[in-house]
Design an enzyme around this catalytic site. Structure first.
Site, PDB file in Angstrom:
ATOM      1  N   THR A   7      63.089  41.466  40.130  1.00 52.23           N
ATOM      2  CA  THR A   7      62.969  42.755  41.093  1.00 52.23           C
ATOM      3  C   THR A   7      62.874  42.354  42.531  1.00 52.23           C
ATOM      4  O   THR A   7      63.025  41.371  42.869  1.00 52.23           O
ATOM      5  CB  THR A   7      61.369  43.148  40.954  1.00 52.23           C
ATOM      6  OG1 THR A   7      61.161  44.156  41.699  1.00 52.23           O
ATOM      7  CG2 THR A   7      60.294  42.175  41.516  1.00 52.23           C
ATOM      8  N   ASN A   9      61.514  44.453  44.493  1.00 55.93           N
ATOM      9  CA  ASN A   9      60.245  45.288  44.977  1.00 55.93           C
ATOM     10  C   ASN A   9      59.296  44.236  45.294  1.00 55.93           C
ATOM     11  O   ASN A   9      58.458  43.936  44.169  1.00 55.93           O
ATOM     12  CB  ASN A   9      60.133  46.509  44.013  1.00 55.93           C
ATOM     13  CG  ASN A   9      58.775  47.303  44.345  1.00 55.93           C
ATOM     14  OD1 ASN A   9      57.972  46.850  45.056  1.00 55.93           O
ATOM     15  ND2 ASN A   9      58.807  48.469  43.736  1.00 55.93           N
ATOM     16  N   ASP A  71      60.603  48.298  34.380  1.00 51.96           N
ATOM     17  CA  ASP A  71      61.142  49.559  34.897  1.00 51.96           C
ATOM     18  C   ASP A  71      59.844  50.582  34.577  1.00 51.96           C
ATOM     19  O   ASP A  71      59.222  50.444  33.488  1.00 51.96           O
ATOM     20  CB  ASP A  71      62.320  50.023  34.344  1.00 51.96           C
ATOM     21  CG  ASP A  71      62.904  50.894  35.072  1.00 51.96           C
ATOM     22  OD1 ASP A  71      63.362  50.807  36.063  1.00 51.96           O
ATOM     23  OD2 ASP A  71      63.064  52.177  34.560  1.00 51.96           O
ATOM     24  N   ASP A 170      51.158  56.125  44.115  1.00 52.75           N
ATOM     25  CA  ASP A 170      49.842  55.810  43.980  1.00 52.75           C
ATOM     26  C   ASP A 170      48.917  56.634  45.012  1.00 52.75           C
ATOM     27  O   ASP A 170      48.094  57.057  44.506  1.00 52.75           O
ATOM     28  CB  ASP A 170      49.716  54.316  44.707  1.00 52.75           C
ATOM     29  CG  ASP A 170      49.890  53.199  43.655  1.00 52.75           C
ATOM     30  OD1 ASP A 170      50.239  53.631  42.197  1.00 52.75           O
ATOM     31  OD2 ASP A 170      49.811  52.230  43.796  1.00 52.75           O
TER      32      ASP A 170
HETATM   33  P1  IMP Z   1      61.409  51.164  39.279  1.00 48.17           P
HETATM   34  O1  IMP Z   1      62.650  52.214  38.901  1.00 48.17           O
HETATM   35  O2  IMP Z   1      60.548  50.655  38.190  1.00 48.17           O
HETATM   36  O3  IMP Z   1      61.542  50.442  40.213  1.00 48.17           O
HETATM   37  O4  IMP Z   1      60.238  52.229  39.941  1.00 48.17           O
HETATM   38  C1  IMP Z   1      60.776  53.564  40.202  1.00 48.17           C
HETATM   39  C2  IMP Z   1      59.810  54.125  40.975  1.00 48.17           C
HETATM   40  O5  IMP Z   1      58.506  54.315  40.410  1.00 48.17           O
HETATM   41  C3  IMP Z   1      59.330  53.360  42.244  1.00 48.17           C
HETATM   42  O6  IMP Z   1      60.398  53.433  43.351  1.00 48.17           O
HETATM   43  C4  IMP Z   1      58.028  54.057  42.763  1.00 48.17           C
HETATM   44  O7  IMP Z   1      58.284  54.971  43.403  1.00 48.17           O
HETATM   45  C5  IMP Z   1      57.383  54.397  41.483  1.00 48.17           C
HETATM   46  N1  IMP Z   1      56.500  53.550  40.944  1.00 48.17           N
HETATM   47  C6  IMP Z   1      56.711  52.208  40.134  1.00 48.17           C
HETATM   48  N2  IMP Z   1      55.655  51.673  40.017  1.00 48.17           N
HETATM   49  C7  IMP Z   1      54.762  52.403  40.614  1.00 48.17           C
HETATM   50  C8  IMP Z   1      53.109  52.103  40.630  1.00 48.17           C
HETATM   51  O8  IMP Z   1      52.606  51.037  40.290  1.00 48.17           O
HETATM   52  N3  IMP Z   1      52.553  52.975  41.434  1.00 48.17           N
HETATM   53  C9  IMP Z   1      53.096  54.131  41.906  1.00 48.17           C
HETATM   54  N4  IMP Z   1      54.576  54.366  41.739  1.00 48.17           N
HETATM   55  C10 IMP Z   1      55.207  53.488  41.303  1.00 48.17           C
END
Ligand code: IMP
Length: 210
Positions: A7, A9, A71, A170
């Site tokens: 990641t 992130n 994801d 969140d």
């Molecule tokens: P990803 O594609 O898994 O990286 O995440 C997609 C999007 O979902 C992120 O950019 C966040 O905006 C949202 N997201 C993912 N995990 C969380 C979380 O634990 N809390 C709130 N938003 C989340």
């Protein structure tokens, strides 16, 4: 044991490291910068599982070591499951509308967390049904084989933002049984109940049986 977390992130990286500590798991998470990977990871699937696999596969192809990716999507019942797999770039889908930033610059900027939140709040304006859930799929490459783990938390979307902890959606997600949003809870509380925490619990259980 060492496990690379595929990641970029840093919020997720921090959450998962803290969660593994909370579980007393003997797993050391290695970041992408520690293995010298500094590129974006493609995420072009149409399901959480496909994206989790794509991210883990990218890093497995890079280093051939045990690694995992997560994801996550926020699914809102009154929006027919949106933003779902498109949670990260939700607002990009309606640039030019009042909820998004104008696209006049020619550059296609990545939406901020606030852009995405504002879009969700405007789409839910006046809606009674605020039910939603987060879902995480983890894809793990373990000794060259792929394994999946899932976690989910149900809750509802608040009518405005509350709190400054966490990331993403969140500030507008209130888990079932709580008065606070995720962004108002300390991380160790989010890490006891969240979608990601539950998927990590499954990952830890799997690895503890190896
Ligand atoms: P990803 O594609 O898994 O990286 O995440 C997609 C999007 O979902 C992120 O950019 C966040 O905006 C949202 N997201 C993912 N995990 C969380 C979380 O634990 N809390 C709130 N938003 C989340």
């Amino acid at each position: 044991m060492e496990l690379i977390f595929a990641t970029n992130n840093l919020h997720k990286l921090h959450e998962v490291k803290e969660k593994l500590q909370l579980n007393n798991a003997k797993i050391q998470v290695i970041s992408l910068s520690e293995i010298g990977f500094f590129n974006d990871i493609p995420e072009t699937g149409i399901t959480l599982q496909a994206n989790a696999l794509q991210k883990a596969q990218t890093i497995f192809d890079f280093c051939g070591k045990n690694c995992f990716a997560d994801d996550t999507g926020l699914e809102i019942v009154a929006l027919n499951g949106e933003p779902g797999v498109y949670s990260a770039r939700y607002a990009e889908r309606c640039w030019g509308e009042p909820c998004g930033r104008p696209s006049g610059s020619g550059v296609n900027p990545v939406p901020t967390f606030d852009d995405n939140i504002n879009l969700v709040l405007s789409k839910l304006h006046g809606k009674i049904n605020r039910k939603a859930y987060f879902k995480t799929v983890i894809a793990l490459f373990w000794n060259g084989k792929i394994h999946y783990f899932e976690g989910r938390i149900d809750g509802e979307i608040t009518s405005e933002k509350h709190g400054t902890e966490g990331f993403g959606y969140d500030p507008i997600f209130r888990p079932e049984g709580y008065q606070e949003t995720f962004a108002e809870l300390p991380l160790d509380e989010k890490n006891r109940i969240s979608h990601r925490a539950r998927a990590v619990d499954e990952l830890v259980k799997f690895l503890s049986e190896r």
